[in-house]
Every structure is written in C-alpha cells, then in structure tokens.
Scaffold this active site. Structure first.
Site, short mmCIF file in Angstrom:
data_model
loop_
_atom_site.label_atom_id
_atom_site.label_comp_id
_atom_site.label_asym_id
_atom_site.label_seq_id
_atom_site.Cartn_x
_atom_site.Cartn_y
_atom_site.Cartn_z
N GLU A 95 0.83 -1.22 0.00
CA GLU A 95 0.00 0.00 0.00
C GLU A 95 0.86 1.26 0.00
O GLU A 95 0.74 2.13 0.88
CB GLU A 95 -0.95 0.00 1.21
CG GLU A 95 -1.91 -1.17 1.18
CD GLU A 95 -3.01 -1.14 2.25
OE1 GLU A 95 -4.08 -1.71 2.01
OE2 GLU A 95 -2.78 -0.54 3.32
N GLU A 109 -5.54 -8.21 -1.38
CA GLU A 109 -6.22 -8.08 -0.08
C GLU A 109 -7.67 -7.74 -0.33
O GLU A 109 -7.97 -6.84 -1.13
CB GLU A 109 -5.63 -6.93 0.77
CG GLU A 109 -4.32 -7.22 1.42
CD GLU A 109 -3.89 -6.13 2.39
OE1 GLU A 109 -4.76 -5.50 3.03
OE2 GLU A 109 -2.67 -5.91 2.48
C1 BGP Z 1 -4.40 -3.08 4.95
C2 BGP Z 1 -3.08 -3.63 5.37
C3 BGP Z 1 -3.09 -4.91 6.09
C4 BGP Z 1 -4.36 -5.23 6.82
C5 BGP Z 1 -5.62 -4.73 6.20
C6 BGP Z 1 -6.84 -4.79 7.09
O1 BGP Z 1 -4.36 -1.71 5.03
O2 BGP Z 1 -2.23 -3.80 4.26
O3 BGP Z 1 -1.92 -5.05 6.80
O4 BGP Z 1 -4.27 -5.25 8.17
O5 BGP Z 1 -5.50 -3.42 5.72
O6 BGP Z 1 -6.80 -3.74 7.98
P1 BGP Z 1 -7.06 -3.89 9.52
O7 BGP Z 1 -6.09 -4.89 10.00
O8 BGP Z 1 -6.82 -2.56 10.06
O9 BGP Z 1 -8.47 -4.34 9.65
#
Ligand code: BGP
Length: 473
Positions: free
Chosen positions: A176, A368
């Site tokens: 990201e 993701e």
């Molecule tokens: C993204 C990241 C991840 C992950 C995901 C979900 O921004 O790349 O590392 O964690 O989001 O977010 P969260 O864990 O805050 O629910």
C-alpha cells in the site's frame, strides 16, 4: 450457479490468502531479529508509538506463525490454495536495516516457509516491505525521508532475491505504497509526527520509496529470470457525493493523490498532474537524473487491496471524515458498513478493476480483500467452529464482481483474501477484528492458547477454489 456451470475465472487463476509478517509471526526477538516499528506500535496506527516494546503489544507474539507455520500452511493447502501472500520481516534479515551482512537465521526461516509452500504446490507471493520498517532506520534516519534508505533497501532486496531464486517468482515491493501520505510512520517509517512533517519531506520520502521500488524491480529482473514484480496500492474508488461538477473535480484531485504512485510504477515517470501539484504547493523535490533513469523500470503487474469505496465533495460543510482503511473518506449514504465502519461495496471492486485495466493495461492482482468481524466460537457436532455466513456473503459478492470484471476483459492474475487465518489488525492492533477462514484462540487481552479451528467459511472457500469460482452465487 452450480459447479457444472462455466466459470469466468481463467485456468491457472491463483487463489489464496494474504498476511504480513508483523501481524502473524510473533517471535519478535527470536532468531536474531531486530526491532521493527510495529514492535513499538501497540495500539494501532493512530496511537502514539512507545519507546520500547510493551507487553500489551499483541504483535510481539502475533499468532505464533513463527513456530506454527507448517501447521498453518497445511491448512491453507487443505483449502486448495495455489498462492500464499507473506511478507519478509526486513528486520529478520537485516536487524538494524543498515547492517553490512544479513542474518542467516532469518534467511533460513523463510527458506523453511517457502519449502513448506512448495510441498503443496503453493506459490509464495512475497511483500518486501509491509509496514515493518526496521526501528533503527526510523530512529537514526527518520525512515524514508532519508535518501540513504534506498541503498539499504536495495541491499535487502538483492539479498532475498538471490537467496530465494527458484523458490519465489511473485514479488511486491511496498505494501500500500500510497498510504505514506496518510500514515507516515506506519508506511514510511517516518518518526516526525505527521502534523510537523513538511509536504516537501513527505513527498521526498514517497519519491525515495518509488525509486527504491523501481530499483528493486530492476534488480529482480537481473537476478531472477522470469520474476514478476508488482507494485501494491490501496484501491478505493471515490464517487462524487452529488452530481455537481465541483464534486466530480474534487474526485479527480483525490484520485490523483492515490493514483500517482501506480502511475509512476507503470509509466516510469511522474504524471503532469503531480508536477503541477508540487509546483502549486511549494513541494521542492530532489529528483536526480539517476532517479529518473531508475524510475523507468516499470512493474510487471499492479496489485492492490480493496475493502471499500468512499465519496468526495467540494463542499466543506459536507466533507466529514468516515472510517476506513487508512485514508477513509466521506461516507456514502447508500452503503452498509462493517462493525468497524468500513463501507461495503462489492460493485466498487468491478469498477476499480476496470479503471486500473483501462488506465495501465497491466495484469492486476487483488492481494487483499475481506471482512473484519467479531466471531463467536461455537460447538457443532463436537467440533469448535464459527458460523460466519456474514463473511462468506461479503467474499462471495466481491468475487462475483471479480468474475464480472474478467468478463469485461480485465486481466486478473489472482485473488488473495486478507487474513485467511485470524491475525492482529493493522489499524487497531486488535485480535477481535477477525478476517480468517481459520479461527485462532487468542484474545485482545493477550489470553488464549493459539489453537486453530476451521470456521464454516473454510469449507466454503475450499469449494470456491476447487470449482475455480463456479460455486459462487
Ligand atoms: C491493509 C493492510 C493490512 C491489513 C488490512 C486490514 O491496510 O495492508 O496489513 O491489516 O488493511 O486492515 P485492519 O487490520 O486494520 O483491519
């Protein structure tokens, strides 16, 4: 759609799940590992960091993947994964980030992980830097604000490319990368608090990451014939809050701030709108001739996270900040939201796939996507499980839209759902924000046995993979 119906997903489509070292491994001080910024971020990305690791930091133990990786990969194989996204913890390989020599124990750990994947024919998809900059680089150099990090990152990248030759084909340079504008410590390892950071320093840090990313791409192509290197960005479609052209223009500008990163990665140079922004906002960047040559090393594919869409408006009175994945935006009055306020928009995934494909004509990889939710462990037929129909509904609806985009002609390499096994949340550092097909017995207060249990969604995803998407409805 029954399993005998045709599926839009091509043969060889990669199905799997995505994780990050700092959210799963634990073993934060084992095997010669140095500290990373995550080891001093116990309470999520919006809270201040601590000076030293504190016992309330769930990431120090993660879900104990460092010791249980073989059991976890076996479970992924049982679901039929053909790809597993992991990150290498930079501080396991170079404990301080600027060391002259790598840490052999750290290198050997990932050998074991990749060998375990190979046993089941699972392709690793490896992120070089996933929100886990070595802490020393933050404290001594102020993270990516310093040009010196490019050289340290190049050394790290070359080391792991050479070490895992023949074991890893798919690489992502920075997780990201466009989030650095919103979360400078998390994303850029920058110690200066965001409110005190000048725009010039912020964009200079972004520039250094872009150069490092392009340089790693060049090194990968030299060292690893057949390597596929992708950039990785937050994809968040932005809709105008009203039909007014002013709102549409506000969307254009907000889009530019996000898309600049993937534009540079795919076109090899800064787009005109970015140069205009720098000029008009007093952003003075040091971009050398050598930087420009390096940036010309463009990526093989574009990967992204997709959780939600947002709205944008030019009207200050209506510009309220909603919850969201790192950047958030103006809430959309037509959409439902998760328990954490992230708005749910499956069609947005089809929209963004089309936009990205039309813009760059590069293969896309969804690395993701998923629903963070509170789960309840229950006993069914003597087995502990979670009846997570809400999760499969979310994933089903998004995957149907991926199928639609493929029918639109978009080239999609694969799909890795976020957190196929429960892990520590990045934004809130909670365990209770669960994404997995596999439940991990670990609680927000640090109690739990780390035992793994298959949720109902485990069998659902196995069916999706076995049918190559034909079982989606
Ligand atoms: C993204 C990241 C991840 C992950 C995901 C979900 O921004 O790349 O590392 O964690 O989001 O977010 P969260 O864990 O805050 O629910």
């Amino acid at each position: 759609m029954s399993e005998t119906t045709t599926t839009p997903f091509p043969q060889g489509f990669l199905w799997g799940g995505a994780t990050a070292a700092n959210q799963i491994e634990g073993g934060y001080a084992e095997g010669g590992k140095g500290l990373s910024i995550q080891d001093v971020m116990p309470h999520g990305i919006m809270s201040p960091r601590t000076d030293v690791p504190t016992p309330d930091n769930l990431k120090l133990e993660g879900i104990d993947f460092f010791h249980r990786y073989a059991e976890d990969i076996a479970l992924f194989a049982e679901m039929g994964f053909s790809v597993f996204r992991v990150s290498i913890a930079w501080s396991r390989i170079f404990p301080n980030g600027d060391d002259a020599e790598p840490n052999e124990e750290g290198l050997a750990f990932y050998d074991r992980v990749f060998d375990e994947c190979a046993k089941y024919g699972i392709e690793p998809l490896v992120t070089l830097s996933h929100y886990e900059t070595p802490l020393h680089l933050t404290e001594k150099y102020n993270g990516w604000v310093s040009r010196e990090l490019i050289g340290f990152y190049e050394r790290y990248a070359r080391t792991v490319f050479e070490r895992y030759r023949g074991k890893v084909t798919y690489w992502l340079t920075f997780n990201e990368i466009n989030s650095v504008l919103h979360a400078p410590l998390l994303s850029g390892g920058i110690n200066t608090p965001k409110e005190q950071l000048s725009k010039s320093d912020l964009f200079q840090a972004a520039h250094h990451e872009l150069v490092a990313s392009a340089s790693a791409t060049r090194i990968a192509h030299e060292v690893l014939p057949g390597a596929q290197v992708g950039c990785m960005v937050i994809a968040m479609p932005i809709y105008p809050l009203t039909p007014s052209p002013d709102d549409a223009l506000a969307v254009l500008e907000a889009d530019h701030a996000n898309l600049m990163f993937s534009d540079v990665h795919t076109r090899g140079a800064y787009p005109g709108y970015a140069l205009r922004y720098f000029r008009e906002h007093g952003v003075e960047l040091n971009i050398t001739e050598e930087d420009r040559e390096i940036l010309a090393n463009t990526v093989d594919f574009v990967s992204f996270s997709y959780y939600m869409s947002v709205c944008e408006t030019a009207d200050p009175a209506r510009k309220v900040a909603g919850e969201g994945n790192i950047m958030g935006g103006v809430p959309n009055p037509t959409l439902p939201a998760s328990e954490w306020g992230w708005q749910i928009d499956p069609a947005g995934l089809r929209i963004v796939l089309n936009q990205f494909w039309d813009r760059w004509q590069k293969p896309l990889f969804i690395v993701e996507n998923g629903l963070g939710a509170k789960d309840q462990l229950v006993e069914v037929d003597g087995e502990l499980t979670v009846l997570d129909d809400y999760r499969t509904a979310y994933l089903n609806d998004h995957l149907v839209q991926v199928g639609e985009a493929i029918q639109d002609g978009v080239q999609v390499l694969g799909y890795t759902s976020w957190g196929p096994i429960d892990l520590v949340s990045a934004s809130t550092a909670q365990m209770s924000k669960r994404y997995g097909f596999i439940y991990v017995d670990r609680n927000d207060d640090g109690t739990g046995t780390f035992a793994r249990y298959r949720k109902k969604s485990f069998g659902w995803y196995a069916d999706v993979i076995r049918s190559n998407g034909a079982s989606l409805s």
